[in-house]
Scaffold this motif. Structure first.
Motif, short mmCIF file in Angstrom:
data_model
loop_
_atom_site.label_atom_id
_atom_site.label_comp_id
_atom_site.label_asym_id
_atom_site.label_seq_id
_atom_site.Cartn_x
_atom_site.Cartn_y
_atom_site.Cartn_z
N HIS A 110 0.80 -1.39 -0.07
CA HIS A 110 0.11 0.02 -0.09
C HIS A 110 1.01 1.16 0.10
O HIS A 110 0.35 2.22 -0.50
N ARG A 111 2.04 1.42 0.64
CA ARG A 111 2.74 2.41 0.74
C ARG A 111 4.07 2.06 0.85
O ARG A 111 4.61 1.06 1.33
N PRO A 112 5.31 3.10 0.84
CA PRO A 112 6.75 2.88 1.10
C PRO A 112 6.82 2.34 2.54
O PRO A 112 6.16 2.93 3.66
N TYR A 113 7.15 1.03 2.79
CA TYR A 113 7.18 0.47 4.05
C TYR A 113 8.20 -0.81 4.19
O TYR A 113 8.49 -1.54 3.35
N ASP A 114 9.13 -0.61 5.19
CA ASP A 114 10.03 -1.52 5.42
C ASP A 114 9.53 -2.83 5.92
O ASP A 114 9.26 -2.92 7.06
N ALA A 115 9.08 -3.81 5.12
CA ALA A 115 8.51 -5.09 5.51
C ALA A 115 9.56 -5.98 6.63
O ALA A 115 8.89 -6.97 7.19
N HIS A 116 10.62 -5.72 6.67
CA HIS A 116 11.53 -6.68 7.26
C HIS A 116 11.96 -6.08 8.63
O HIS A 116 12.58 -6.76 9.34
N LYS A 117 11.65 -4.69 8.80
CA LYS A 117 11.95 -4.25 10.32
C LYS A 117 10.71 -4.62 11.28
O LYS A 117 9.65 -3.70 11.32
N ARG A 118 11.07 -5.59 11.88
CA ARG A 118 9.87 -6.04 12.96
C ARG A 118 9.85 -5.26 14.29
O ARG A 118 8.81 -4.97 14.72
N PHE A 119 10.96 -5.05 14.87
CA PHE A 119 10.97 -4.20 15.95
C PHE A 119 11.43 -2.82 15.97
O PHE A 119 11.94 -2.39 14.81
N GLY A 120 10.42 -1.87 16.49
CA GLY A 120 10.84 -0.34 16.39
C GLY A 120 10.25 0.13 14.92
O GLY A 120 10.46 1.12 14.65
N GLN A 121 8.99 -0.66 14.39
CA GLN A 121 8.63 -0.19 13.06
C GLN A 121 7.61 0.88 13.33
O GLN A 121 6.54 0.42 13.51
#
Length: 301
Positions: A110-121
């Motif tokens: 849907h948007r620019p998003y770091d899918a691999h950053k699980r913590f502190g996202q």
């Protein structure tokens, strides 16, 4: 709230998982677990071991029963034993050729998003999630249903103090039908990080004696953020306070259900077998649910 011992509830049954039922290990998540299938049942179940010194197994069970009492779609959970070790089992909801697409995939689409950053996202905000659900469904009814359903999940998190609603702990169930992708919001699942499951009985007794169970709830750091500038997500309770004020039409129904069913929560907790959950852990859990329910009631005022 009644005192300890006044609520008599039929203990939850314990499932005995046989070694010959096992299929494969599950790599996702931080706990040891494996899939199994009962012969002739054609349904897959996930056995989870609790982390040492925690009540993650009974937290999963209580959370599922609370969700059921609130009419919130959830994964089925039972207490279970495998080769003498205690845990919980969760029935797979990815059936009929449906596949689970996690929240990080939806947000990245849907948007620019770091899918691999699980913590502190910090982009994993309530607003971004609701916007993504609005965008992915092609009908107004479908989008509204999904958003109200997710609001119910956040209310459940606030009630049980679930701090682990990160972007892989929710998702959509998808299936291709005649070259078109159809889907709906998956049932809520994975509630082990709730209900003070990590506390020792000594710490529980101290909080009960000092009447600061609410302080424990308020200090929790949730997996859903309010703004993308924050270092930590607010407590699940504070997230619902803010979200209910911003989106009252989405949160009204689950909040009313919490108010109406508050009296049943103690019975749900007391039904955990006595040798699985200490009396102190039960007292603390009942007090925590009661505090959170009272605070959620204020969101309706």
């Amino acid at each position: 709230m009644s005192s300890r011992g006044e609520v008599l509830a039929e203990p939850y049954p314990i499932v005995e998982v046989k070694p010959e039922w096992t299929i494969e290990d599950e790599a996702m998540g931080g706990r040891e677990k494996f899939w199994y299938e009962i012969p002739d049942d054609q349904q897959r179940w996930l056995f989870k071991y609790p982390r040492a010194g925690t009540g993650e197994h009974w937290a999963e069970k209580i959370a599922a029963e609370v969700a059921d009492g609130l009419g919130i779609l959830h994964a089925a959970v039972d207490l279970a034993v495998f080769r003498g070790e205690r845990g919980s089992v969760t029935r797979s909801f990815a059936r009929r050729r449906r596949e689970l697409s996690h929240g990080n995939e939806l947000l990245a689409w849907h948007r620019p998003y770091d899918a691999h950053k699980r913590f502190g996202q910090s982009d994993h905000t309530a607003g971004n999630i609701l916007e993504a659900l609005e965008a992915v469904f092609t009908t107004r009814h479908g989008a509204r249903t999904a958003k109200r359903q997710f609001a119910g999940y956040l209310v459940l998190d606030a009630l049980i103090g679930n701090t682990d609603r990160h972007h892989e702990n929710w998702g959509l169930l998808l299936r291709w039908i005649q070259s078109r992708l159809h889907g709906f919001l998956a049932p809520t699942f994975d509630h082990a990080s709730s209900l003070g499951r990590e506390l020792s009985d000594q710490k529980r007794r101290a909080r009960l004696a000092n009447e600061n169970v609410g302080d424990y709830s308020e200090r929790g750091r949730g997996g859903v953020f309010w703004t993308n500038s924050g270092r930590y997500g607010p407590s699940p309770l504070e997230l619902v306070r803010r979200s209910a004020a911003e989106y009252p039409d989405l949160f009204g129904v689950p909040l009313v259900r919490v108010r109406e069913r508050r009296s049943r929560f103690e019975e749900i907790v007391r039904a955990v077998p006595g040798d699985w959950m200490s009396p102190t852990a039960k007292d603390f859990t009942v007090a925590l649910l009661d505090y959170n329910a009272r605070e959620l009631k204020r969101c309706l005022m």
